[in-house]
Design an enzyme around this catalytic site. Structure first.
Site, PDB file in Angstrom:
ATOM      1  N   ASP A  17       3.763 -37.107  24.780  1.00 33.96           N
ATOM      2  CA  ASP A  17       4.036 -37.677  26.110  1.00 33.96           C
ATOM      3  C   ASP A  17       4.475 -36.614  27.109  1.00 33.96           C
ATOM      4  O   ASP A  17       5.527 -36.741  27.753  1.00 33.96           O
ATOM      5  CB  ASP A  17       5.116 -38.762  26.010  1.00 33.96           C
ATOM      6  CG  ASP A  17       4.813 -39.786  24.932  1.00 33.96           C
ATOM      7  OD1 ASP A  17       3.656 -40.205  24.842  1.00 33.96           O
ATOM      8  OD2 ASP A  17       5.737 -40.160  24.190  1.00 33.96           O
ATOM      9  N   GLU A 185       0.867 -48.136  30.422  1.00 32.71           N
ATOM     10  CA  GLU A 185       2.214 -47.574  30.274  1.00 32.71           C
ATOM     11  C   GLU A 185       2.229 -46.160  30.839  1.00 32.71           C
ATOM     12  O   GLU A 185       1.305 -45.731  31.533  1.00 32.71           O
ATOM     13  CB  GLU A 185       2.625 -47.572  28.795  1.00 32.71           C
ATOM     14  CG  GLU A 185       1.664 -46.791  27.906  1.00 32.71           C
ATOM     15  CD  GLU A 185       1.954 -46.939  26.416  1.00 32.71           C
ATOM     16  OE1 GLU A 185       2.906 -47.654  26.064  1.00 32.71           O
ATOM     17  OE2 GLU A 185       1.222 -46.343  25.607  1.00 32.71           O
TER      18      GLU A 185
END
Length: 478
Positions: A17, A185
């Site tokens: 991420d 997301e």
């Protein structure tokens, strides 16, 4: 490949991420760290290709009592890093507690204690935006495992000092209303040419894509476009990352690819603007395997290149005093700590990310001053695990090689009190051949590494028992 080009991935390790920011001529990248301690690793680069670790945002995970043991899949999820008003800011989520903020005047710290900006379960992937008029906003996503729903992005007005949210928030993008969208997301918030931009992935980590959303108004409505997808490449699920601009005005996008046991590795894509929308990679928006370096050419570095037991190492839970000490010449001593026989549950597992798709890791172990049943070893740990090392048994000191659920992979072999060389050879198919002896020789059949919970496999060292210690020479990785 020439010295003016690079090959993807630029970081073949579990820097999950990723988000990044440029400050002057320097780039700083932050990644999720989940249950690992220290948390929020911070990397530095001058060219977006060569990176080194410069620190961590969190020395320990809070609340302390909750992270005394490994909390797989919990802890620090996808963060965002920004530089604003003379400060570095990291906004990060704990999906069981809420959204937190830390600040520092330098990326190396010291970082402020975590400030809880928004409490609640299922709040993930926060990213701030300071607007041209001085107002501030925060966008975040939702984890269905905690909140009961997902596939939506929520925006709040935020105080400019990042200490409080000024409203209850509004869903500005509803993935359920977009054909084919699922698991929307990881939003990142930007402003460009009068547009508000939210870059966000969808489709899941292994099979997803990257979308861009734009609106003239911060709370929408937003229109969308898929700007990066696998296409006819071998790069599955390319998404979730950071848009950065180099000093010369060129745009780039850092994102991850899920590679199972190797974790979420980081790719760098060129980015340009076509008809008012970002176009990432090569037309029609798919990853490039090779490209010209952004700038500076840099000095070849890798995050694991540093002190023998430097910043690339982490614990599986908040460490306690006495677990680790250093010996003259760069060696390490790990205390034998009473603990579970299951390495997945050991808080004192000292590990690092698998550093490449092919590598050999070697060290020597000397188990000293120990009591019966003391063990120490070199391990590969994911949802399953295997290790090679030493154990004190009623029959004396033994070289052992064990696999979770299967027990001894080979019969234990007696050794004397001298240091015993051990190693593991990892190949691109994530098969791990454990080794021992001098010269090193294969011990047992290859072990197939597996990913952990939201993380890649860990290359680890451990020591358990009621007293004593193991002396470990600096880990060699080739």
């Amino acid at each position: 490949m020439t010295d003016r080009s690079y090959r993807n991935p630029v970081l073949h390790a579990d820097w999950s991420d990723p988000d990044a920011v440029r400050v002057g001529e320097d780039f700083y990248l932050v990644a999720s760290s989940f249950h690992r301690v220290p948390g929020l690793p911070i990397l530095h680069s001058r060219d977006l290709v060569n990176w080194s670790i410069v620190g961590h945002g969190l020395a320990r995970l809070e609340p302390e009592e909750a992270f005394q043991t490994p909390q797989h899949g919990c802890g620090v999820w996808a963060p965002a890093i920004r530089h604003h008003d003379g400060l570095f800011w990291i906004f990060y989520p704990d999906p069981d507690r809420g959204i937190f903020v830390i600040t520092a005047t330098a990326p190396t710290g010291p970082w402020s204690p975590p400030h809880l900006l928004k409490a609640g379960r299922g709040l993930i992937d926060p990213c701030p935006l300071w607007d041209d008029d001085g107002s501030a906003y925060l966008v975040h996503a939702w984890a269905k495992s905690r909140a009961g729903f997902n596939n939506k992005l929520t925006c709040h007005e935020m105080s400019p000092d990042g200490t409080v949210l000024l409203d209850g928030g509004r869903h500005v993008v509803d993935g359920d209303a977009l054909p084919g969208y699922r698991t929307l997301e990881g939003p990142k918030f930007y402003r460009r040419d009068g547009w508000y931009w939210i870059f966000a992935p969808a489709g899941g980590v292994a099979e997803g894509w990257q979308s861009a959303f734009r609106s003239r108004h911060v709370f929408g409505p937003y229109e969308d476009r898929i700007v990066l997808a696998q296409g006819d490449t071998a790069v599955n699920g390319p998404h979730q990352g950071a848009w950065v601009t180099t000093v010369d005005g060129r745009d780039w996008f850092l994102h991850f690819q899920d590679k199972g046991p190797f974790g979420r590795v980081v790719h760098l894509q060129p980015m340009r603007w076509v008809d008012g929308w970002p176009s990432i990679g090569s037309p029609p928006g798919q990853p490039v395997p090779l490209w010209e370096k952004p700038a500076g050419w840099g000095t070849p570095t890798a995050p694991a290149a540093g002190p023998p037991f430097g910043a690339q190492w982490f614990w599986a839970a908040n460490p306690r005093p006495g677990w680790r000490s250093f010996r003259p010449g760069g060696g390490l001593r790990l205390a034998c700590v009473p603990g579970d026989t299951d390495l997945r549950q050991l808080p004192n597992l000292l590990g690092q990310r698998l550093p490449a798709e092919r590598f050999l890791a070697t060290t020597t172990l000397r188990l000293t001053g120990t009591t019966p049943d003391a063990r120490a070893g070199l391990a590969i740990v994911g949802r399953t695990y295997a290790w090679i090392g030493l154990e004190h048994t009623p029959d004396g000191l033994m070289l052992v090689h064990r696999v979770a659920g299967l027990g001894d992979a080979v019969p234990p072999a007696p050794v004397d009190g001298a240091a015993v060389p051990v190693g593991v050879l990892v190949t691109p198919d994530a098969r791990c051949q454990f080794l021992a002896g001098e010269p090193l020789r294969p011990i047992g059949p290859p072990f197939p590494a597996t990913a952990g919970h939201w993380v890649g496999a860990t290359l680890g060292l451990f020591a358990t028992g009621d007293g004593g210690a193991v002396d470990v020479t600096p880990l060699g990785i080739t």
